[in-house]
Write an enzyme that holds these catalytic residues in place. Structure first.
Site, PDB file in Angstrom:
ATOM      1  N   GLU A 183       5.765  -0.834 -18.519  1.00 54.70           N
ATOM      2  CA  GLU A 183       6.200  -0.622 -17.080  1.00 54.70           C
ATOM      3  C   GLU A 183       6.251  -1.844 -16.352  1.00 54.70           C
ATOM      4  O   GLU A 183       6.162  -1.808 -15.025  1.00 54.70           O
ATOM      5  CB  GLU A 183       5.660   0.520 -16.350  1.00 54.70           C
ATOM      6  CG  GLU A 183       5.429   1.831 -17.181  1.00 54.70           C
ATOM      7  CD  GLU A 183       4.950   3.089 -16.526  1.00 54.70           C
ATOM      8  OE1 GLU A 183       3.942   2.908 -15.635  1.00 54.70           O
ATOM      9  OE2 GLU A 183       5.262   4.284 -16.795  1.00 54.70           O
ATOM     10  N   GLU A 334       7.864   7.716 -22.782  1.00 58.95           N
ATOM     11  CA  GLU A 334       6.882   8.802 -22.400  1.00 58.95           C
ATOM     12  C   GLU A 334       7.169   9.859 -21.292  1.00 58.95           C
ATOM     13  O   GLU A 334       7.874  10.040 -20.635  1.00 58.95           O
ATOM     14  CB  GLU A 334       5.856   7.854 -21.261  1.00 58.95           C
ATOM     15  CG  GLU A 334       5.142   6.847 -22.098  1.00 58.95           C
ATOM     16  CD  GLU A 334       4.100   5.922 -21.120  1.00 58.95           C
ATOM     17  OE1 GLU A 334       3.713   6.468 -19.968  1.00 58.95           O
ATOM     18  OE2 GLU A 334       3.871   4.972 -21.611  1.00 58.95           O
TER      19      GLU A 334
HETATM   20  C1  GLA Z   1       2.383   5.530 -17.088  1.00 59.93           C
HETATM   21  C2  GLA Z   1       1.862   4.583 -18.390  1.00 59.93           C
HETATM   22  C3  GLA Z   1       0.864   5.204 -19.093  1.00 59.93           C
HETATM   23  C4  GLA Z   1       0.009   6.202 -18.610  1.00 59.93           C
HETATM   24  C5  GLA Z   1       0.791   7.188 -17.795  1.00 59.93           C
HETATM   25  C6  GLA Z   1       0.180   8.397 -17.311  1.00 59.93           C
HETATM   26  O1  GLA Z   1       3.683   5.909 -17.486  1.00 59.93           O
HETATM   27  O2  GLA Z   1       2.936   3.801 -18.998  1.00 59.93           O
HETATM   28  O3  GLA Z   1       0.155   4.220 -19.883  1.00 59.93           O
HETATM   29  O4  GLA Z   1      -1.001   5.754 -17.527  1.00 59.93           O
HETATM   30  O5  GLA Z   1       1.756   6.803 -16.896  1.00 59.93           O
HETATM   31  O6  GLA Z   1       1.013   9.598 -16.805  1.00 59.93           O
END
Ligand code: GLA
Length: 695
Positions: A183, A334
């Protein structure tokens, strides 16, 4: 139903049926970059952290994944201290064993570079790589995204670890590709002297002379005039909008360079078949995603609901935004297996909602849906987050739902191979415009993303497929292009839009469009600036509204809220579509929406934020004027229908997001891929899904 309306409905139905059932000319099946050759076309994946567990446990985890038809793991993105326990001593053997163990269970790996979490030995050795917050405080070690993206020292260590990983895994057949960082540090910047100097150099390179910058930012205002580059500050709020906009662009370029450093390291050793992506966050606006995703193979995003339940329109819009970054399919790297740990109330999604959400992703062009995470670490910041396996190592209830999804993906995946959503309608999004509005909202209730969503919702319901793309994207092939808040509209972009209209396109602009140029300077013409002549009308004055005002005309009667623009029709062929009713005196009876034919197409301007009913009628007008045909026959309001096509393939996805069972008429006998068999209609319970094709 009135007779004319009835005839129109029949015509639309016939057009839709023809569109839906006549197979396109057979073509070569396209190999999509989001579909890994030799693997299923759509995949369920999960984020797995083998470094957090004894190796003796891996086999059981992978067995459970395979049993759930999970076919992909993303690994290693936070494991720097395990891969390089001390400077220059790399240990990648465990990772190679993890990749091999996964492969034995027919699970392909995606490797994340671990640069969101520099290890303690590195931050101890070079404390200056730790980020400085806007208040001057340096962050401490022990969280993530704690390094400065501008630090050359940090970048060098990022290059080295990425290089070591690429050397080891760049030819590994069980590694499909790479995710860079995680991210991108939420685009957080370090407010240190080095970053400030880099920003000043960046400005110098762009503006060449301080005088030029002074002119374009009108620094005569409030004595902001700069005598040399060293005087220009990093904006921390309340600064000149020209400066603020350039800072956002500098942030974008910083993360793009940060990414490029790792792309170069990986590409040097990795086979071209291995993709490189980044995991983005929907409408997160820390940087310009059109710029940052440009060098990536494809875009991915992390799709979280947080508190509450799925807002299917907003989620669909966010998928379409991500698909529009590179104008091709994408991944959901994700998503939540039920609940997150970071929202106000971390409620669990309802039974069936996780599956419906995954199918929506595929319907909108995702070719992978990955659950974060497989099993939570026994300790660490995210102990409460949703998982598929509990702390005891056995499945939690949602594992069953994800297993069902895995089975379904495997069963129908071939139908999706080589297919993408295809749209005749494009919504234009621009980070510059979004930022410019955020800097000076003028009405705190003005929500440009909310406005985008209201256009999206109305248009998606009617057309069943909408692209969301950059205002600079090619526009050929779209019958209708709508820009709900194109506030920053420089001459080049205006010319691009005019060319589209001249060659037959239908362009609709929403409020606040065409006010500023690329420096955030007000244009020396009234809105919509360089498009005003073609429109044959302009904005005489804008008003932030304290309360709703009535508006009526071609689209019926209703309310305008938050923002209203008093328009004028200056050209004899400019038509007035809507007028404000009795309001603040200034707006009384003044035009609220106008349109004009221009070249082979048309241009319209809507100077109001319309209520839902009027928005719907406006969308109906847009669709009719531009001749857009829906992808399928109409479905009940709570049901979303989507189509993906490619070559002679056409596959439909129906999802019921409502709380009542819905019967959907398919118009003719269709092959039902999830429930097996054929049918002319399907019954969808709440969160019910069906995938179908013409037989
Ligand atoms: C983000 C991160 C993950 C995790 C999730 C939890 O998207 O990329 O590593 O922390 O949030 O929701």
């Amino acid at each position: 139903m009135q007779p004319l309306r009835f005839i129109r409905e029949i015509l639309i139905l016939l057009a839709a049926l023809q569109f839906a059932f006549v197979p396109a000319t057979p073509q070569e099946q396209k190999q999509l970059r989001t579909q890994i050759s030799g693997h299923d076309a759509i995949l369920v994946g999960t984020a797995w952290y083998p470094e957090q567990w004894p190796e003796s446990r891996w086999e059981e985890d992978l067995r459970l994944m395979e049993a759930a038809n999970i076919k992909l793991v993303r690994i290693a993105e936070f494991s720097w201290s395990r891969m390089e326990p001390s400077e220059g001593h790399y240990d990648l053997d465990w990772l190679e064993r993890a990749v091999a163990a996964a492969a034995k269970h027919h699970i392909v790996s995606v490797l994340g570079t671990p640069t969101a979490t520099p290890p303690a030995w590195l931050t101890q050795k070079y404390p200056e790589i730790l980020r400085v917050e806007p208040d001057g405080r340096r962050v401490t070690h022990g969280n993530r995204a704690h390094a400065s993206a501008t630090s050359p020292i940090y970048r060098e260590y990022c290059r080295k670890i990425s290089t070591e990983m690429a050397k080891r895994f760049g030819h590994n057949v069980d590694v499909a590709g790479w995710q860079i960082d995680n991210e991108y540090g939420y685009a957080l910047m370090s407010y240190d002297d080095l970053t400030r100097k880099k920003f000043q150099d960046w400005l110098q390179n762009k503006y060449k002379t301080v005088e030029n910058l002074n002119t374009l930012w009108t620094t005569a205002y409030w004595s902001e005039t700069y005598d040399n580059w060293g005087e220009v500050p990093i904006p921390v709020g309340g600064h000149n909008p020209g400066l603020q906009l350039e800072w956002k662009r500098f942030v974008t370029d910083t993360w793009k360079d940060y990414q490029a450093n790792q792309i170069a390291a990986i590409r040097k050793y990795a086979e071209p078949r291995q993709f490189i992506t980044g995991n983005f966050m929907g409408f997160f606006d820390g940087f310009d995603h059109y710029v940052i995703t440009e060098p990536l193979t494809f875009a991915s995003w992390d799709d979280y609901v947080g508190s509450g339940h799925l807002d299917a329109d907003f989620n669909g819009l966010s998928h379409d935004l991500t698909r529009g970054f590179k104008r091709e399919n994408f991944w959901v790297m994700e998503t939540q297996p039920g609940a997150v740990n970071w929202a106000g109330v971390n409620n669990f999604l309802n039974r069936g909602e996780v599956r419906a959400m995954a199918w929506q992703a595929v319907a909108h062009g995702a070719d992978e849906v990955g659950y974060w995470q497989w099993r939570s670490a026994l300790n660490g910041q995210e102990q409460y987050h949703g998982t598929l396996v509990g702390a005891d190592g056995t499945p939690v209830p949602v594992y069953k739902e994800v297993s069902q999804l895995g089975r379904e993906f495997s069963k129908v995946q071939e139908a999706f191979r080589g297919t993408t959503p295809q749209s005749e309608v494009a919504l234009l999004y621009s980070y510059d415009s979004h930022w410019a509005i955020q800097f000076q909202k003028h009405n705190q209730k003005y929500d440009d993303i909310g406005l985008l969503k209201s256009y999206y919702r109305a248009l998606r319901k009617l057309t069943q497929s909408v692209d969301v793309i950059s205002a600079k994207s090619p526009l050929e092939g779209y019958k209708l292009v709508v820009a709900p808040s194109l506030n920053v509209l420089p001459r080049a972009v205006a010319e691009h839009l005019l060319n589209y209209v001249r060659s037959g396109g239908h362009l609709v602009l929403g409020p606040r469009s065409g006010l500023k140029d690329e420096h955030s300077e007000l244009l020396a013409q009234r809105q919509p600036g360089y498009l005003a002549d073609a429109l044959g009308g302009r904005v005489e004055q804008f008003y932030a509204l304290e309360k709703d005002f009535s508006v009526s005309g071609k689209w019926g009667s209703g309310q305008a809220s938050i923002w209203a623009e008093q328009l004028s029709a200056l050209n004899p062929d400019t038509q007035i579509l809507m007028r404000f009713g009795k309001s603040n005196g200034w707006l009384d009876d003044q035009p609220a929406a106008i349109t004009r034919s221009y070249g082979k197409g048309s241009i319209a301007y809507i100077g109001a934020i319309l209520d839902e009913k009027l928005m719907k009628a406006a969308a109906e007008w847009m669709v009719k004027e531009s001749g857009v045909a829906p992808a399928f026959i109409s479905v009940p309001d709570s049901v979303e229908v989507s189509v993906r096509s490619g070559g002679d393939k056409r596959v439909f996805v129906l999802i019921n997001f409502g709380q009542e069972t819905q019967k959907v008429n398919l118009g003719k006998k269709m092959k039902l891929l999830l429930s097996d068999g054929q049918g002319e209609s399907v019954e969808l319970p709440p969160y019910g899904v069906e995938v179908f094709q013409a037989p």
